[in-house]
Design a protein around this motif. Structure first.
Motif, PDB file in Angstrom:
ATOM      1  N   PHE A  15       0.834  -1.201   0.000  1.00 21.44           N
ATOM      2  CA  PHE A  15       0.000   0.000   0.000  1.00 21.44           C
ATOM      3  C   PHE A  15       0.870   1.253   0.000  1.00 21.44           C
ATOM      4  O   PHE A  15       0.662   2.177  -0.786  1.00 21.44           O
ATOM      5  CB  PHE A  15      -0.939  -0.007   1.210  1.00 21.44           C
ATOM      6  CG  PHE A  15      -1.596   1.324   1.456  1.00 21.44           C
ATOM      7  CD1 PHE A  15      -2.684   1.710   0.703  1.00 21.44           C
ATOM      8  CD2 PHE A  15      -1.098   2.180   2.425  1.00 21.44           C
ATOM      9  CE1 PHE A  15      -3.287   2.947   0.922  1.00 21.44           C
ATOM     10  CE2 PHE A  15      -1.691   3.411   2.656  1.00 21.44           C
ATOM     11  CZ  PHE A  15      -2.792   3.796   1.899  1.00 21.44           C
ATOM     12  N   TYR A  16       1.848   1.293   0.893  1.00 18.42           N
ATOM     13  CA  TYR A  16       2.698   2.477   0.977  1.00 18.42           C
ATOM     14  C   TYR A  16       3.562   2.646  -0.270  1.00 18.42           C
ATOM     15  O   TYR A  16       3.729   3.762  -0.756  1.00 18.42           O
ATOM     16  CB  TYR A  16       3.567   2.434   2.236  1.00 18.42           C
ATOM     17  CG  TYR A  16       2.777   2.740   3.481  1.00 18.42           C
ATOM     18  CD1 TYR A  16       2.276   4.017   3.711  1.00 18.42           C
ATOM     19  CD2 TYR A  16       2.509   1.757   4.421  1.00 18.42           C
ATOM     20  CE1 TYR A  16       1.540   4.309   4.841  1.00 18.42           C
ATOM     21  CE2 TYR A  16       1.767   2.043   5.559  1.00 18.42           C
ATOM     22  CZ  TYR A  16       1.286   3.314   5.762  1.00 18.42           C
ATOM     23  OH  TYR A  16       0.554   3.602   6.875  1.00 18.42           O
ATOM     24  N   ILE A  17       4.095   1.560  -0.777  1.00 14.72           N
ATOM     25  CA  ILE A  17       4.910   1.651  -1.996  1.00 14.72           C
ATOM     26  C   ILE A  17       4.065   2.172  -3.153  1.00 14.72           C
ATOM     27  O   ILE A  17       4.491   3.062  -3.897  1.00 14.72           O
ATOM     28  CB  ILE A  17       5.544   0.287  -2.344  1.00 14.72           C
ATOM     29  CG1 ILE A  17       6.562  -0.126  -1.286  1.00 14.72           C
ATOM     30  CG2 ILE A  17       6.170   0.302  -3.739  1.00 14.72           C
ATOM     31  CD1 ILE A  17       7.827   0.692  -1.270  1.00 14.72           C
ATOM     32  N   ARG A  18       2.852   1.648  -3.318  1.00 12.94           N
ATOM     33  CA  ARG A  18       1.977   2.121  -4.404  1.00 12.94           C
ATOM     34  C   ARG A  18       1.596   3.585  -4.205  1.00 12.94           C
ATOM     35  O   ARG A  18       1.534   4.355  -5.165  1.00 12.94           O
ATOM     36  CB  ARG A  18       0.732   1.253  -4.513  1.00 12.94           C
ATOM     37  CG  ARG A  18       0.984  -0.052  -5.250  1.00 12.94           C
ATOM     38  CD  ARG A  18      -0.307  -0.772  -5.597  1.00 12.94           C
ATOM     39  NE  ARG A  18      -1.091  -1.089  -4.412  1.00 12.94           N
ATOM     40  CZ  ARG A  18      -0.886  -2.130  -3.617  1.00 12.94           C
ATOM     41  NH1 ARG A  18       0.091  -2.968  -3.888  1.00 12.94           N
ATOM     42  NH2 ARG A  18      -1.644  -2.346  -2.564  1.00 12.94           N
ATOM     43  N   SER A  19       1.354   4.003  -2.973  1.00 12.75           N
ATOM     44  CA  SER A  19       1.018   5.402  -2.691  1.00 12.75           C
ATOM     45  C   SER A  19       2.173   6.326  -3.065  1.00 12.75           C
ATOM     46  O   SER A  19       1.969   7.388  -3.664  1.00 12.75           O
ATOM     47  CB  SER A  19       0.677   5.578  -1.214  1.00 12.75           C
ATOM     48  OG  SER A  19      -0.485   4.862  -0.885  1.00 12.75           O
ATOM     49  N   LEU A  20       3.394   5.923  -2.712  1.00 11.61           N
ATOM     50  CA  LEU A  20       4.562   6.723  -3.086  1.00 11.61           C
ATOM     51  C   LEU A  20       4.753   6.740  -4.598  1.00 11.61           C
ATOM     52  O   LEU A  20       5.149   7.757  -5.169  1.00 11.61           O
ATOM     53  CB  LEU A  20       5.810   6.187  -2.389  1.00 11.61           C
ATOM     54  CG  LEU A  20       5.845   6.385  -0.871  1.00 11.61           C
ATOM     55  CD1 LEU A  20       6.989   5.573  -0.264  1.00 11.61           C
ATOM     56  CD2 LEU A  20       5.961   7.850  -0.511  1.00 11.61           C
ATOM     57  N   GLU A  21       4.451   5.617  -5.240  1.00  8.59           N
ATOM     58  CA  GLU A  21       4.587   5.551  -6.700  1.00  8.59           C
ATOM     59  C   GLU A  21       3.577   6.475  -7.377  1.00  8.59           C
ATOM     60  O   GLU A  21       3.917   7.150  -8.352  1.00  8.59           O
ATOM     61  CB  GLU A  21       4.407   4.113  -7.176  1.00  8.59           C
ATOM     62  CG  GLU A  21       4.709   3.941  -8.651  1.00  8.59           C
ATOM     63  CD  GLU A  21       4.783   2.493  -9.043  1.00  8.59           C
ATOM     64  OE1 GLU A  21       5.591   2.194  -9.942  1.00  8.59           O
ATOM     65  OE2 GLU A  21       4.042   1.665  -8.476  1.00  8.59           O
ATOM     66  N   GLU A  22       2.357   6.534  -6.864  1.00  6.77           N
ATOM     67  CA  GLU A  22       1.346   7.428  -7.431  1.00  6.77           C
ATOM     68  C   GLU A  22       1.777   8.881  -7.355  1.00  6.77           C
ATOM     69  O   GLU A  22       1.401   9.690  -8.191  1.00  6.77           O
ATOM     70  CB  GLU A  22       0.015   7.241  -6.708  1.00  6.77           C
ATOM     71  CG  GLU A  22      -0.673   5.941  -7.041  1.00  6.77           C
ATOM     72  CD  GLU A  22      -1.892   5.678  -6.171  1.00  6.77           C
ATOM     73  OE1 GLU A  22      -2.275   6.568  -5.364  1.00  6.77           O
ATOM     74  OE2 GLU A  22      -2.468   4.584  -6.297  1.00  6.77           O
ATOM     75  N   ARG A  23       2.575   9.221  -6.367  1.00  4.08           N
ATOM     76  CA  ARG A  23       3.089  10.582  -6.213  1.00  4.08           C
ATOM     77  C   ARG A  23       4.381  10.808  -6.989  1.00  4.08           C
ATOM     78  O   ARG A  23       4.942  11.899  -6.955  1.00  4.08           O
ATOM     79  CB  ARG A  23       3.305  10.887  -4.741  1.00  4.08           C
ATOM     80  CG  ARG A  23       2.021  10.875  -3.956  1.00  4.08           C
ATOM     81  CD  ARG A  23       2.244  11.075  -2.505  1.00  4.08           C
ATOM     82  NE  ARG A  23       0.983  10.997  -1.803  1.00  4.08           N
ATOM     83  CZ  ARG A  23       0.815  11.352  -0.563  1.00  4.08           C
ATOM     84  NH1 ARG A  23       1.837  11.795   0.137  1.00  4.08           N
ATOM     85  NH2 ARG A  23      -0.365  11.256   0.003  1.00  4.08           N
ATOM     86  N   GLY A  24       4.884   9.776  -7.645  1.00 11.32           N
ATOM     87  CA  GLY A  24       6.095   9.890  -8.439  1.00 11.32           C
ATOM     88  C   GLY A  24       7.371   9.874  -7.622  1.00 11.32           C
ATOM     89  O   GLY A  24       8.423  10.246  -8.120  1.00 11.32           O
ATOM     90  N   LEU A  25       7.296   9.410  -6.359  1.00 14.98           N
ATOM     91  CA  LEU A  25       8.465   9.430  -5.495  1.00 14.98           C
ATOM     92  C   LEU A  25       9.274   8.140  -5.558  1.00 14.98           C
ATOM     93  O   LEU A  25      10.459   8.141  -5.196  1.00 14.98           O
ATOM     94  CB  LEU A  25       8.046   9.722  -4.049  1.00 14.98           C
ATOM     95  CG  LEU A  25       7.286  11.044  -3.860  1.00 14.98           C
ATOM     96  CD1 LEU A  25       6.835  11.195  -2.417  1.00 14.98           C
ATOM     97  CD2 LEU A  25       8.119  12.227  -4.301  1.00 14.98           C
ATOM     98  N   VAL A  26       8.662   7.054  -5.985  1.00 17.02           N
ATOM     99  CA  VAL A  26       9.363   5.788  -6.186  1.00 17.02           C
ATOM    100  C   VAL A  26       8.827   5.114  -7.436  1.00 17.02           C
ATOM    101  O   VAL A  26       7.744   5.430  -7.919  1.00 17.02           O
ATOM    102  CB  VAL A  26       9.220   4.811  -4.982  1.00 17.02           C
ATOM    103  CG1 VAL A  26       9.767   5.384  -3.713  1.00 17.02           C
ATOM    104  CG2 VAL A  26       7.801   4.361  -4.813  1.00 17.02           C
ATOM    105  N   LYS A  27       9.598   4.190  -7.947  1.00 21.83           N
ATOM    106  CA  LYS A  27       9.156   3.269  -8.994  1.00 21.83           C
ATOM    107  C   LYS A  27       9.222   1.893  -8.364  1.00 21.83           C
ATOM    108  O   LYS A  27      10.186   1.564  -7.680  1.00 21.83           O
ATOM    109  CB  LYS A  27      10.059   3.324 -10.220  1.00 21.83           C
ATOM    110  CG  LYS A  27       9.893   4.564 -11.026  1.00 21.83           C
ATOM    111  CD  LYS A  27      10.656   4.455 -12.319  1.00 21.83           C
ATOM    112  CE  LYS A  27      10.360   5.687 -13.158  1.00 21.83           C
ATOM    113  NZ  LYS A  27      10.845   5.527 -14.512  1.00 21.83           N
ATOM    114  N   SER A  28       8.181   1.098  -8.588  1.00 31.01           N
ATOM    115  CA  SER A  28       8.173  -0.200  -7.927  1.00 31.01           C
ATOM    116  C   SER A  28       7.832  -1.307  -8.903  1.00 31.01           C
ATOM    117  O   SER A  28       7.315  -1.076  -9.977  1.00 31.01           O
ATOM    118  CB  SER A  28       7.170  -0.216  -6.780  1.00 31.01           C
ATOM    119  OG  SER A  28       5.847  -0.222  -7.271  1.00 31.01           O
TER     120      SER A  28
END
Length: 51
Positions: free
Chosen positions: A14-27
């Motif tokens: 959940f947290y990884i996907r949330s950060l990805e939606e904000r463009g802060l990580v790629k997962s």
């Protein structure tokens, strides 16, 4: 996982996907929330500098 305070893989996903939606990580998470890979993006590093 416990050291970071996460209850299970779903919470981490959940947290990884949330950060990805904000463009802060790629997962690379599989459908069952198994994290295959995660990298901080340039925008993610810039955001870290503001914290």
């Amino acid at each position: 996982m416990a050291r970071c305070g996460f209850m299970d893989n779903r919470e981490i996903g959940f947290y990884i996907r949330s950060l990805e939606e904000r463009g802060l990580v790629k997962s690379g998470c599989s459908g069952d929330d198994t994290i295959l890979a995660a990298q901080i993006t340039i925008d993610g590093y810039c955001h870290l500098d503001t914290l």
